[in-house]
Scaffold this motif. Structure first.
Motif, PDB file in Angstrom:
ATOM      1  N   PRO A  38      43.343  35.821  36.957  1.00  0.00           N
ATOM      2  CA  PRO A  38      42.523  36.304  35.702  1.00  0.00           C
ATOM      3  C   PRO A  38      42.894  37.637  35.538  1.00  0.00           C
ATOM      4  CG  PRO A  38      41.426  35.088  37.282  1.00  0.00           C
ATOM      5  CD  PRO A  38      42.547  35.311  38.013  1.00  0.00           C
ATOM      6  N   PRO A  39      43.116  38.226  34.356  1.00  0.00           N
ATOM      7  CA  PRO A  39      43.140  39.646  34.232  1.00  0.00           C
ATOM      8  C   PRO A  39      42.719  40.567  34.951  1.00  0.00           C
ATOM      9  CG  PRO A  39      42.952  38.555  31.938  1.00  0.00           C
ATOM     10  CD  PRO A  39      42.383  37.526  33.138  1.00  0.00           C
ATOM     11  N   SER A  40      41.360  40.395  35.432  1.00  0.00           N
ATOM     12  CA  SER A  40      40.585  41.361  36.209  1.00  0.00           C
ATOM     13  C   SER A  40      41.369  41.502  37.732  1.00  0.00           C
ATOM     14  CB  SER A  40      39.318  40.881  36.791  1.00  0.00           C
ATOM     15  OG  SER A  40      39.227  39.608  37.374  1.00  0.00           O
ATOM     16  N   ASN A  41      41.945  40.306  38.190  1.00  0.00           N
ATOM     17  CA  ASN A  41      43.018  40.550  39.412  1.00  0.00           C
ATOM     18  C   ASN A  41      44.206  41.260  39.375  1.00  0.00           C
ATOM     19  OD1 ASN A  41      41.050  39.386  40.905  1.00  0.00           O
ATOM     20  ND2 ASN A  41      42.100  37.489  41.414  1.00  0.00           N
TER      21      ASN A  41
ATOM     22  N   ASP B 180      39.806  44.388  31.213  1.00  0.00           N
ATOM     23  CA  ASP B 180      40.852  44.452  31.609  1.00  0.00           C
ATOM     24  C   ASP B 180      42.179  44.103  31.156  1.00  0.00           C
ATOM     25  OD1 ASP B 180      39.586  45.901  33.700  1.00  0.00           O
ATOM     26  OD2 ASP B 180      39.458  44.078  35.257  1.00  0.00           O
ATOM     27  N   LEU B 181      42.135  42.765  30.395  1.00  0.00           N
ATOM     28  CA  LEU B 181      43.202  42.723  29.578  1.00  0.00           C
ATOM     29  C   LEU B 181      43.671  43.641  28.418  1.00  0.00           C
ATOM     30  CD1 LEU B 181      45.542  40.373  29.070  1.00  0.00           C
ATOM     31  CD2 LEU B 181      43.913  39.332  27.168  1.00  0.00           C
ATOM     32  N   GLU B 182      42.585  44.230  28.006  1.00  0.00           N
ATOM     33  CA  GLU B 182      42.893  45.050  26.786  1.00  0.00           C
ATOM     34  C   GLU B 182      43.438  46.434  27.451  1.00  0.00           C
ATOM     35  OE1 GLU B 182      43.363  46.935  23.213  1.00  0.00           O
ATOM     36  OE2 GLU B 182      42.890  44.703  23.776  1.00  0.00           O
TER      37      GLU B 182
ATOM     38  N   LYS C 198      46.765  45.914  40.316  1.00  0.00           N
ATOM     39  CA  LYS C 198      47.978  46.530  39.905  1.00  0.00           C
ATOM     40  C   LYS C 198      49.362  45.742  39.756  1.00  0.00           C
ATOM     41  CE  LYS C 198      46.535  51.431  40.512  1.00  0.00           C
ATOM     42  NZ  LYS C 198      45.293  51.297  40.763  1.00  0.00           N
ATOM     43  N   PHE C 199      49.110  44.547  39.887  1.00  0.00           N
ATOM     44  CA  PHE C 199      49.897  43.533  39.881  1.00  0.00           C
ATOM     45  C   PHE C 199      50.810  43.675  38.483  1.00  0.00           C
ATOM     46  CE2 PHE C 199      47.561  40.218  42.430  1.00  0.00           C
ATOM     47  CZ  PHE C 199      47.741  41.171  43.720  1.00  0.00           C
ATOM     48  N   TYR C 200      50.110  44.071  37.374  1.00  0.00           N
ATOM     49  CA  TYR C 200      50.880  44.014  36.025  1.00  0.00           C
ATOM     50  C   TYR C 200      51.897  45.077  36.268  1.00  0.00           C
ATOM     51  CZ  TYR C 200      48.098  48.329  35.030  1.00  0.00           C
ATOM     52  OH  TYR C 200      47.759  49.625  34.921  1.00  0.00           O
TER      53      TYR C 200
END
Length: 328
Positions: free
Chosen positions: A217-220, A285-287, A225-227
């Motif tokens: 999910p985006p929160s993870n 978090d996606l934003e 900081k995986f993104y």
């Protein structure tokens, strides 16, 4: 004698590290403080981390300090491959593993790992808050585990170092997964190589190139900081990630009934809050990831999504053969 006993306890703790013996709650007097250790593997700023802190705070306030839940986030005590054994042995009293981790005890928990099976989060809640959720809980009784509540993380997206649009884009990618047979089958059907790995090891593995993709999910993705290490995120929303709040069954039953009721009533309240916050935080978090501008966000067209579904939907029939059609 008290000083001598204290020295012995300290030496025993140092000899055993974090694996302290289970406390015998049957010996707790009506006035003695009760301390419950809550170990989890994600950050304090995630939906699970925030809910754990909220539960602990409310319980301490409502018990007037008699009951203390000590929260240990970020795999401080145990990695996600270790925490189930730790709670079974009574080294900690509470954990909140992803439901995928419970597949090692019973294959029926793979129901929650089915890709493209649940229409929305309300469908998942109807399942978990009804008879199926109760049957899932019962599957763990023989393991000395008791599920008190179901918390959300959210629906997963795909992140990788190359765009994932067509099914063929997955070919030969090393994908980190939780240790669940259903998740392994999912990525094999997509043509990727599933790599089961503890959550605490994922950032390092991405950094070193040991794995090239992950589903979260985006929160993870944001909190860990995986993104920052993955250039592309595909908004697939293909699978659900949730948590079971699990306690050591025998230790739980040894607690005073009034304490158990206080913990349960407060947990029920926190669960409603956690589910709302998880939904909200994933959007936020996606934003935040979008604004960071280092990662390209990809949205699938209806046709592209159908291609993924066509490949993955047969997993439902495979699971039905394994656990029985009655579950469905």
């Amino acid at each position: 004698m008290r000083k001598l006993l204290l020295v012995i306890l300290v030496l025993a703790f140092l000899a055993g590290g974090c694996q302290t013996p289970a406390r015998d709650f049957e010996q707790v007097s009506s006035q003695e403080k009760v301390i419950l250790k809550f170990s989890h593997v994600v950050g304090d700023n995630t939906p699970k981390g925030r809910a754990a802190r909220r539960w602990a705070q409310l319980v301490q306030e409502r018990s007037r300090g008699r009951v203390e839940i000590q929260v240990f986030p970020n795999s401080t005590l145990y990695k996600d491959g270790e925490e189930l054994a730790a709670v079974q042995k009574g080294y900690v009293q509470i954990i909140a593993p992803a439901t995928s981790k419970l597949t090692e005890f019973s294959p029926v928990w793979q129901l929650l790992d089915l890709p493209f099976y649940y229409e929305d989060i309300d469908a998942v809640h109807r399942l978990l808050d009804g008879p199926v959720g109760e049957k899932l809980k019962q599957s763990l009784f023989a393991r000395n585990l008791l599920v008190l509540a179901y918390w959300d993380n959210g629906f997963k997206v795909m992140a990788a170092n190359r765009p994932l649009v067509k099914v063929s884009d997955f070919r030969d990618l090393n994908f980190r997964i939780m240790n669940s047979p259903m998740l392994a089958k999912q990525f094999r059907r997509l043509g990727a190589n599933p790599v089961a790995m503890a959550f605490s090891d994922v950032y390092s593995a991405l950094e070193k190139g040991q794995v090239e993709g992950s589903e979260n999910p985006p929160s993870n993705l944001y909190s860990k900081k995986f993104y920052q290490l993955q250039k592309y995120i595909t908004l697939s929303n293909h699978g659900y990630v949730g948590y079971a709040v699990v306690v050591n069954k025998s230790q739980w039953e040894a607690l005073d009934q009034k304490i158990r009721q206080l913990l349960l009533d407060t947990l029920q309240e926190v669960t409603i809050w956690e589910r709302q916050e998880a939904f909200k935080q994933n959007l936020e978090d996606l934003e935040r990831i979008r604004r960071a501008q280092g990662t390209k966000i990809i949205e699938l067209t209806p046709e592209q999504r159908k291609e993924w579904q066509r490949i993955l939907m047969p997993l439902r029939e495979e699971l039905a053969q394994e656990i029985g059609e009655d579950w469905f």
